[in-house]
Design a protein around this motif. Structure first.
Motif, PDB file in Angstrom:
ATOM      1  N   ARG A  51       0.827  -1.218   0.000  1.00 55.57           N
ATOM      2  CA  ARG A  51       0.000   0.000   0.000  1.00 55.57           C
ATOM      3  C   ARG A  51       0.855   1.260   0.000  1.00 55.57           C
ATOM      4  O   ARG A  51       0.430   2.296  -0.516  1.00 55.57           O
ATOM      5  N   GLY A  55       0.909   4.098  -2.888  1.00 59.53           N
ATOM      6  CA  GLY A  55       0.645   5.492  -2.561  1.00 59.53           C
ATOM      7  C   GLY A  55      -0.593   5.693  -1.709  1.00 59.53           C
ATOM      8  O   GLY A  55      -1.048   6.820  -1.535  1.00 59.53           O
ATOM      9  N   PHE A  56      -1.162   4.624  -1.168  1.00 60.98           N
ATOM     10  CA  PHE A  56      -2.332   4.763  -0.298  1.00 60.98           C
ATOM     11  C   PHE A  56      -1.927   5.156   1.114  1.00 60.98           C
ATOM     12  O   PHE A  56      -2.727   5.683   1.875  1.00 60.98           O
ATOM     13  N   PRO A  74      -1.587   7.440  -5.199  1.00 63.76           N
ATOM     14  CA  PRO A  74      -1.922   6.371  -6.135  1.00 63.76           C
ATOM     15  C   PRO A  74      -2.036   6.868  -7.571  1.00 63.76           C
ATOM     16  O   PRO A  74      -2.361   8.031  -7.804  1.00 63.76           O
ATOM     17  N   GLY A  75      -1.767   6.005  -8.520  1.00 59.41           N
ATOM     18  CA  GLY A  75      -1.880   6.383  -9.926  1.00 59.41           C
ATOM     19  C   GLY A  75      -1.777   5.173 -10.826  1.00 59.41           C
ATOM     20  O   GLY A  75      -1.306   4.112 -10.394  1.00 59.41           O
ATOM     21  N   PRO A  76      -2.243   5.315 -12.069  1.00 63.84           N
ATOM     22  CA  PRO A  76      -2.338   4.171 -12.971  1.00 63.84           C
ATOM     23  C   PRO A  76      -0.981   3.662 -13.467  1.00 63.84           C
ATOM     24  O   PRO A  76      -0.927   2.633 -14.132  1.00 63.84           O
ATOM     25  N   ALA A  79      -0.292  -0.119 -11.061  1.00 61.97           N
ATOM     26  CA  ALA A  79      -1.580  -0.801 -10.944  1.00 61.97           C
ATOM     27  C   ALA A  79      -1.560  -1.783  -9.782  1.00 61.97           C
ATOM     28  O   ALA A  79      -0.564  -2.439  -9.524  1.00 61.97           O
ATOM     29  N   VAL A  80      -2.690  -1.833  -9.080  1.00 60.29           N
ATOM     30  CA  VAL A  80      -2.802  -2.687  -7.901  1.00 60.29           C
ATOM     31  C   VAL A  80      -3.856  -3.768  -8.140  1.00 60.29           C
ATOM     32  O   VAL A  80      -4.943  -3.475  -8.655  1.00 60.29           O
ATOM     33  N   PHE A  82      -5.945  -5.817  -5.730  1.00 58.81           N
ATOM     34  CA  PHE A  82      -6.213  -5.819  -4.294  1.00 58.81           C
ATOM     35  C   PHE A  82      -6.518  -7.223  -3.794  1.00 58.81           C
ATOM     36  O   PHE A  82      -7.061  -8.051  -4.516  1.00 58.81           O
ATOM     37  N   GLY A 100     -10.244   2.104 -16.084  1.00 61.07           N
ATOM     38  CA  GLY A 100      -8.972   2.821 -16.060  1.00 61.07           C
ATOM     39  C   GLY A 100      -8.583   3.365 -17.419  1.00 61.07           C
ATOM     40  O   GLY A 100      -8.010   4.454 -17.524  1.00 61.07           O
ATOM     41  N   ASN A 103     -10.042   6.680 -18.223  1.00 62.28           N
ATOM     42  CA  ASN A 103      -9.341   7.808 -17.608  1.00 62.28           C
ATOM     43  C   ASN A 103      -8.170   8.262 -18.465  1.00 62.28           C
ATOM     44  O   ASN A 103      -7.782   9.418 -18.449  1.00 62.28           O
TER      45      ASN A 103
ATOM     46  N   ARG B 167      -8.891   5.677  -7.408  1.00 63.03           N
ATOM     47  CA  ARG B 167      -7.693   6.525  -7.405  1.00 63.03           C
ATOM     48  C   ARG B 167      -6.534   5.804  -8.071  1.00 63.03           C
ATOM     49  O   ARG B 167      -5.765   6.392  -8.829  1.00 63.03           O
ATOM     50  N   MET B 168      -6.411   4.508  -7.776  1.00 61.71           N
ATOM     51  CA  MET B 168      -5.355   3.720  -8.408  1.00 61.71           C
ATOM     52  C   MET B 168      -5.517   3.732  -9.923  1.00 61.71           C
ATOM     53  O   MET B 168      -4.545   3.729 -10.673  1.00 61.71           O
ATOM     54  N   LEU B 169      -6.749   3.776 -10.396  1.00 60.66           N
ATOM     55  CA  LEU B 169      -7.001   3.771 -11.834  1.00 60.66           C
ATOM     56  C   LEU B 169      -6.917   5.178 -12.433  1.00 60.66           C
ATOM     57  O   LEU B 169      -7.232   5.371 -13.606  1.00 60.66           O
ATOM     58  N   GLY B 170      -6.507   6.137 -11.608  1.00 62.32           N
ATOM     59  CA  GLY B 170      -6.278   7.487 -12.124  1.00 62.32           C
ATOM     60  C   GLY B 170      -7.545   8.296 -12.354  1.00 62.32           C
ATOM     61  O   GLY B 170      -7.607   9.107 -13.265  1.00 62.32           O
ATOM     62  N   ARG B 175     -15.414  12.380 -11.825  1.00 64.20           N
ATOM     63  CA  ARG B 175     -15.789  11.043 -12.264  1.00 64.20           C
ATOM     64  C   ARG B 175     -15.906  10.099 -11.056  1.00 64.20           C
ATOM     65  O   ARG B 175     -16.753   9.206 -11.037  1.00 64.20           O
TER      66      ARG B 175
END
Ligand SMILES: Nc1ncnc2c1ncn2[C@@H]1O[C@H](COP(=O)(O)OP(=O)(O)O)[C@@H](O)[C@H]1O
Ligand SMILES: [Mg+2]
Lengths: 265, 264
Positions: A51, A55-56, A74-76, A79-80, A82, A100, A103, B167-170, B175
């Motif tokens: 985590r 970035g959580f 967090p950011g794409p 990828a996580v 879970f 995703g 986005n 958030r992980m998926l940006g 949205r």
């Protein structure tokens, strides 16, 4: 470059008004395009490590770097998958996987191709319009993996991704992951409690201590895999039969058992 | 395993017991009015009410037939309820997402929400006269709190894993609110709409006490001035039945939503 570095990382948690350390001085580097499996007794802080890379959460002490820079959030690009899937129950399988990509502002035709390809790869064809609750745990887990893979991230963070799969599916997914990793290597941090899975998949296996977690030892599987030519075997079970494999697995088992017994204070 | 209450009745028993309950209620009512225990002008018999209702269905009273009164009431109610839902749900969602908005709005809301809708009647009359604004405001004040509270709770206590996945998926804020927070809160929102719809409908008579020119509440007030108690009770029955229909309808929707989500 997208290496993950844990530099003397500590993490405190609050419970009943008292803070206790979940991690204490974790040092670990996952090199660019390296596959590192993290094993350890439950509650030792594996998920917490992941985590922080995602970035959580932020470390209480020390630093967590991805690509040489502190993790911003967090950011794409990371990828996580879970441990509890975290699929969106109100979206179909296809929409979960597509979420995703939308986005990223990817054009619809390209998006459709990518989604179709990953759905096929994960054996989810025919389930595109199903909702997560209509699927078995194993199928849900595949959707979660597809949702992460489809982003084509530089870093993949996987928290016991095959935990809910039955033994047969698990083997298929393991072989599939090895195949994908060969074609398109990524930086992977992979948590598992299955020692054999760690040895089969990883370039290196990091063993953690009982809470507060530290890295106890790191085993270089890659060297042994090359020396013993594991790759001549296509099937998981054949590799797992090799003496060098068994030896490594048993070593890790022993290492973990010391922890479990020692940890029950 | 011993249950904490007594044995639940079967479906047949339930129907029978329900019929017995209703019959006892009607019997008691009948007995009190027909025996002269309560004077007839104070409590009409069930038959008086039935006859009066039949009459009101086709013959105008206070300017309109009962269905026409009902139609006007439903129109006001629809505006009031839709306004409450249209303001309450988005505001609740935003309060659940933006903590500063929560901190700002909650004290105001908590200060106002225990004031009964009918307490707004004087101001509704003062501000809107006999226009449609007054009843809408009163129905709004009845329906608004559950709409807001449920949307707020749904958003505020949404399972963190969905937000983390987004958030992980940006995913950006807008949205995330529209495609994660809103659907994640949807079962709670629908439950809030159902409760709000009921409370809004309950506020109807109060809303039409003073300001209406037609409507079931207005009809009842006119019935009272004409000492036509059967008219008043006919209005009560109409309100009860329509309220029940609204509730059953929204329960179906709620069950459908929960079913789609795999919740029940
Ligand atoms: N948010 C949190 N608040 C308090 N304690 C936590 C939190 N997250 C994890 N912990 C605690 O930290 C320890 C490590 O947890 P975790 O990283 O989930 O372990 P693992 O994944 O190795 O099983 C556990 O004792 C857990 O209870
Ligand atoms: Mg864990």
């Amino acid at each position: 470059m997208s290496a993950i570095e844990f530099d003397n990382v500590g993490r405190l948690f609050e419970r009943d008004g008292r803070s206790f350390p979940a991690l204490d001085g974790v040092d670990l580097t996952v090199a660019d395009k390296e596959f590192v499996a993290l094993v350890g007794p439950s509650g030792c802080g594996k998920t917490t490590c992941l985590r922080m890379a995602a970035g959580f959460e932020a470390p209480s002490s020390g630093r967590v770097l991805v690509g040489g820079a502190p993790v911003p959030g967090p950011g794409p690009d990371r990828a996580v998958v879970f441990q509890q899937f975290a699929l969106f129950p109100w979206k179909t399988v296809a929409d979960n996987v597509a979420f995703g990509l939308r986005n990223k502002g990817m054009a619809a035709p390209e998006r459709r191709d990518r989604i179709a390809a990953i759905i096929k790869l994960m054996g989810l064809d025919g389930y595109e319009t199903a909702f997560p609750h209509q699927l078995s745990g194993g199928m849900q887990q595949r959707v979660a993996i597809a949702r992460a893979y489809v982003l084509d991230p530089q870093v993949l963070l996987m928290d016991e991704p095959f935990g809910a799969l039955d033994a047969q599916t698990r083997v298929v997914m393991q072989e599939e992951l090895v195949r994908i990793a060969r074609i398109n290597p990524r930086t992977v941090l992979f948590i598992t409690h299955a020692v054999e899975e760690a040895v089969y998949l990883a370039d290196r296996v990091a063993v953690m201590t009982q809470r507060p977690g530290r890295i106890k030892e790191v085993l270089d599987v890659r060297a042994i895999r090359a020396a013993e030519n594991w790759d001549r075997h296509a099937r998981v079970e054949d590799v797992m039969d090799l003496e060098s494999f068994v030896h490594l697995r048993t070593h890790i088992w022993r290492s973990l058992r010391e922890e479990k017994v020692g940890g029950e204070r | 395993m011993r249950s904490s209450t007594t044995r639940p009745p079967s479906t047949a028993e339930r129907l029978l017991l329900g019929a017995i309950g209703l019959a006892s209620f009607l019997g008691l009512w009948w007995g009190m009015s027909a025996s002269g225990l309560v004077a007839k002008q104070f409590l009409p018999t069930p038959l008086d009410v039935l006859a009066r209702t039949q009459y009101l269905l086709t013959e105008p009273f206070a300017g309109a037939t009962l269905p026409e009164h009902l139609a006007r009431s439903l129109e006001r109610y629809a505006y009031g309820f839709l306004l409450a839902a249209g303001v309450g749900v988005p505001l609740g969602l935003l309060m659940g997402w933006f903590r500063w908005l929560d901190a700002m709005v909650t004290p105001v809301f908590d200060g106002l929400r225990f004031i009964a809708p009918i307490a707004w009647v004087p101001f509704a009359a003062l501000w809107f006269g006999t226009g449609i604004g007054g009843p809408i405001m009163i129905i709004f004040s009845g329906a608004f709190p559950p709409c807001l509270i449920n949307a707020y709770r749904g958003a505020r206590f949404v399972d963190a894993k969905y937000i983390e996945a987004a958030r992980m998926l940006g995913t950006g804020s807008l949205r995330t609110i529209l495609e994660v927070l809103l659907p994640a809160s949807f079962p709670a929102i629908v439950a809030g709409l159902r409760i709000g719809a009921g409370l809004g409908w309950q506020s109807l008579v109060g809303a039409e006490l003073i300001v209406a020119s037609a409507g079931v509440g207005y009809m009842m007030v006119q019935g009272q001035s004409n000492i036509s108690t059967p008219t008043v009770v006919a209005g009560m029955v109409a309100i009860g039945l329509v309220g029940l229909v609204i509730d059953v309808f929204l329960r179906q929707i709620e069950a459908f939503v929960r079913h789609r989500r795999g919740l029940a």
